[in-house]
Design an enzyme around this catalytic site. Structure first.
Site, PDB file in Angstrom:
ATOM      1  N   ARG A   1      -0.145  14.875  12.826  1.00 37.61           N
ATOM      2  CA  ARG A   1       0.270  14.175  11.849  1.00 37.61           C
ATOM      3  C   ARG A   1       0.551  15.631  11.051  1.00 37.61           C
ATOM      4  O   ARG A   1      -0.097  15.769   9.643  1.00 37.61           O
ATOM      5  CB  ARG A   1      -0.326  13.416  10.913  1.00 37.61           C
ATOM      6  CG  ARG A   1      -0.500  12.184  11.882  1.00 37.61           C
ATOM      7  CD  ARG A   1      -0.965  10.680  10.863  1.00 37.61           C
ATOM      8  NE  ARG A   1       0.023  10.455  10.233  1.00 37.61           N
ATOM      9  CZ  ARG A   1      -0.356   9.505   9.370  1.00 37.61           C
ATOM     10  NH1 ARG A   1      -1.927   8.874   9.373  1.00 37.61           N
ATOM     11  NH2 ARG A   1       0.423   8.631   8.711  1.00 37.61           N
TER      12      ARG A   1
ATOM     13  N   ARG B   1      -8.539  -0.376   4.552  1.00 38.18           N
ATOM     14  CA  ARG B   1      -7.751   0.670   3.974  1.00 38.18           C
ATOM     15  C   ARG B   1      -6.384   0.087   3.689  1.00 38.18           C
ATOM     16  O   ARG B   1      -5.475   0.474   2.850  1.00 38.18           O
ATOM     17  CB  ARG B   1      -7.574   1.829   4.845  1.00 38.18           C
ATOM     18  CG  ARG B   1      -8.854   2.987   5.012  1.00 38.18           C
ATOM     19  CD  ARG B   1      -8.750   4.062   5.674  1.00 38.18           C
ATOM     20  NE  ARG B   1      -7.309   4.830   5.212  1.00 38.18           N
ATOM     21  CZ  ARG B   1      -6.471   5.520   5.968  1.00 38.18           C
ATOM     22  NH1 ARG B   1      -6.637   5.365   7.150  1.00 38.18           N
ATOM     23  NH2 ARG B   1      -5.486   5.903   5.364  1.00 38.18           N
TER      24      ARG B   1
ATOM     25  N   LYS C   1       0.699  -1.358  -0.009  1.00 40.56           N
ATOM     26  CA  LYS C   1      -0.062   0.112   0.099  1.00 40.56           C
ATOM     27  C   LYS C   1       0.807   1.326  -0.003  1.00 40.56           C
ATOM     28  O   LYS C   1       0.726   2.039  -0.637  1.00 40.56           O
ATOM     29  CB  LYS C   1      -0.789   0.007   1.488  1.00 40.56           C
ATOM     30  CG  LYS C   1      -1.550   1.142   1.541  1.00 40.56           C
ATOM     31  CD  LYS C   1      -2.389   1.394   2.734  1.00 40.56           C
ATOM     32  CE  LYS C   1      -2.094   1.616   3.933  1.00 40.56           C
ATOM     33  NZ  LYS C   1      -1.451   3.166   4.257  1.00 40.56           N
ATOM     34  N   ASN C   2       2.015   1.224   0.786  1.00 40.73           N
ATOM     35  CA  ASN C   2       2.614   2.451   1.141  1.00 40.73           C
ATOM     36  C   ASN C   2       3.897   2.763  -0.017  1.00 40.73           C
ATOM     37  O   ASN C   2       4.440   3.543  -0.066  1.00 40.73           O
ATOM     38  CB  ASN C   2       3.359   2.682   2.461  1.00 40.73           C
ATOM     39  CG  ASN C   2       2.190   2.619   3.538  1.00 40.73           C
ATOM     40  OD1 ASN C   2       1.184   2.950   3.274  1.00 40.73           O
ATOM     41  ND2 ASN C   2       2.693   2.413   4.989  1.00 40.73           N
TER      42      ASN C   2
ATOM     43  N   ASP D   1       4.181   0.456  12.235  1.00 35.30           N
ATOM     44  CA  ASP D   1       3.002  -0.236  11.565  1.00 35.30           C
ATOM     45  C   ASP D   1       2.863  -1.628  12.047  1.00 35.30           C
ATOM     46  O   ASP D   1       1.766  -2.355  11.595  1.00 35.30           O
ATOM     47  CB  ASP D   1       3.168  -0.061  10.006  1.00 35.30           C
ATOM     48  CG  ASP D   1       3.014   1.386   9.841  1.00 35.30           C
ATOM     49  OD1 ASP D   1       3.241   1.566   8.448  1.00 35.30           O
ATOM     50  OD2 ASP D   1       2.647   2.263  10.391  1.00 35.30           O
TER      51      ASP D   1
ATOM     52  N   CYS E   1      -5.050   7.886   9.045  1.00 40.34           N
ATOM     53  CA  CYS E   1      -5.324   7.311  10.297  1.00 40.34           C
ATOM     54  C   CYS E   1      -5.287   8.355  11.638  1.00 40.34           C
ATOM     55  O   CYS E   1      -4.084   8.975  11.458  1.00 40.34           O
ATOM     56  CB  CYS E   1      -4.292   6.080  10.645  1.00 40.34           C
ATOM     57  SG  CYS E   1      -4.683   4.668   9.909  1.00 40.34           S
TER      58      CYS E   1
END
Ligand code: EPZ
Length: 416
Positions: free
Chosen positions: A120, A396, A21-22, A304, A115
């Site tokens: 952030r 997600r 995903k990242n 994570d 999230c």
């Protein structure tokens, strides 16, 4: 949506890990740069990926997602403004700032979502882009970026921010001159972005180290590229196998990308067998507590995987201490684990986990992506039935999560 999980089944079998995903998210933003066609292979079907595709289509791209291939034609981009409702869908929308300014010399975005795991900010993104000669004004909740030409320069990041590193790489691939990023993030996804951009004709070196050098080129061309496997998804399934005392083989994994997790799980008593692109974890009667886990930028223990590891340590023999150094509010899920019988005390960025014999099923709520995944893992090993609510958070970041777990033997159902 919810998951209903009946705990106690051992997970067994084999699972192939899909694209990260990242990695696919910044790479999708990078497809704006070649004003042509980019073909991406091994892309995961995730909410955040669909959100990024919606933003690209809003800008004028033609995007097709068939099987695990995404084809982007960015020749027809006519817009540079991204509506707030699209920007708020995820953190990765911030990458469009660098990509749009690089392509159009102008961008209009609002603040990204993502999230709720703490404050952030995007100050490093804005400071870096201003240093590159981009005029950035914030007004009425929007960020207006404008420049005549992006001029390469030396940028030293206060924090090795993954997103800021990627945003700079996107902004300067076609800049005038050379850009050097000091104290750059070293995550594998940064290397993947470098390799993707270079496959389009960019001249970038150093990704994976703390100094990245980008020599601006005139233009970028079409490309075809395969996304690297998702190291966080791989780690999540490894821990799921461990929690259920199962015996699972993961294929299409890069061992180097999860060395820190493998080392901590070995410390906890698990035997992990690895080959050139597979990892197999053998069951152990009861894991031992791990004295200290500190989340750090890569190659340290990944933030994570912090929540998933705490789920495993909740029933380990002894007391473990976990320190979260990356985000300032990433222990919310522990309140839910305590409802399942875990003995966890949190003080700021430190969690003390005293292992108990077993967790017991109850109703819990996912508060964010990785915390939600950790609750599912806890339910797989718990006695009785666990209901995990608000699983949209989990969608997600995990493609076919319940389907994959079911194929490995878990008793899990998606319910309304
Ligand atoms: C990326 O987020 C990942 N997301 C996160 O994964 C991951 O946890 C994080 O990197 C760290 O590895 C994506 O790649 C889409 P950072 P990012 O910038 O880029 C502070 C998941 O579960 N900071 O490296 O937002 C920030 O507050 C997600 O898949 C500033 O202060 O992370 C944090 O404390 C969660 N100012 C630290 O740096 C800035 O301008 C690291 O953040 C930017 C960041």
């Amino acid at each position: 949506m919810k998951y209903r999980i009946n705990g106690g089944n051992k997970l067994n079998g084999e699972i192939r890990i899909g694209g990260a995903k990242n990695s696919v998210l910044p790479i999708l933003a990078a497809t704006l740069l070649n004003k042509g066609t980019s073909v991406l292979h091994d892309c995961p079907k995730l909410k955040d990926v669909f959100s990024m595709i919606e933003i690209l289509k809003h800008l004028g791209c033609a995007v097709e997602f068939s099987g695990s291939d995404i084809i982007v034609d960015s020749s027809g981009v006519i817009d540079y403004h991204i509506p707030d409702k699209l920007m708020r869908t995820m953190r990765s929308s911030i990458f469009l700032m660098g990509a749009l300014v690089s392509r159009n010399n102008i961008a209009q975005i609002s603040f990204p979502g993502g999230c709720d795991i703490g404050h952030r900010p995007i100050d490093l993104h804005l400071k870096s882009l201003r240093k590159l000669g981009i005029n950035i004004k914030e007004s009425f909740g929007y960020i207006h970026c404008k420049c005549t030409k992006i001029k390469g320069c030396e940028i030293h990041l206060d924090i090795p921010s993954v997103g800021a590193t990627e945003n700079i790489m996107l902004a300067v691939s076609m800049a005038d001159g050379t850009t050097i990023i000091g104290n750059a993030a070293k995550e594998p996804e940064i290397e993947d972005l470098q390799n993707f951009l270079n496959s389009m004709g960019a001249q970038i070196t150093g990704a994976g180290t703390n100094t990245i050098i980008i020599k601006g080129v005139k233009e970028l061309h079409d490309t075809e590229y395969t996304i690297i496997p998702d190291r966080i998804v791989a780690g999540t399934y490894l821990i799921a196998s461990a929690i259920t005392k199962g015996d699972v083989v993961l294929t299409n994994v890069v061992k180097k990308h999860i060395e820190s997790l493998i080392s901590k799980m070995s410390e906890s008593g698990f035997k992990i067998v690895t080959g050139n692109d597979f990892i197999r974890i053998e069951p152990c009667v009861r894991p031992r507590a791990v004295d200290m886990i500190i989340t750090l930028p890569y190659p340290g223990f990944p933030t994570d995987l912090q929540a998933q590891m705490v789920s495993l340590l909740s029933t380990a023999d002894g007391t473990s201490i976990v320190t979260e150094t990356i985000f300032d509010n990433r222990f919310k899920y522990t309140e839910e684990l305590v409802r399942m019988g875990a003995d966890i005390k949190v003080d700021g960025r430190i969690a003390v986990i005293k292992g108990v014999e077993n967790l017991t099923g109850t109703s819990v709520v996912a508060r964010d992506l990785r915390g939600g995944a950790a609750l599912v893992l806890a339910g797989l090993g718990a006695i009785g039935t666990t209901i995990v609510e608000d699983i949209e958070h989990i969608d997600r970041g995990y493609d076919k999560f319940d389907e994959n777990l079911k194929n490995l033997g878990a008793d899990i159902e998606r319910i309304m």
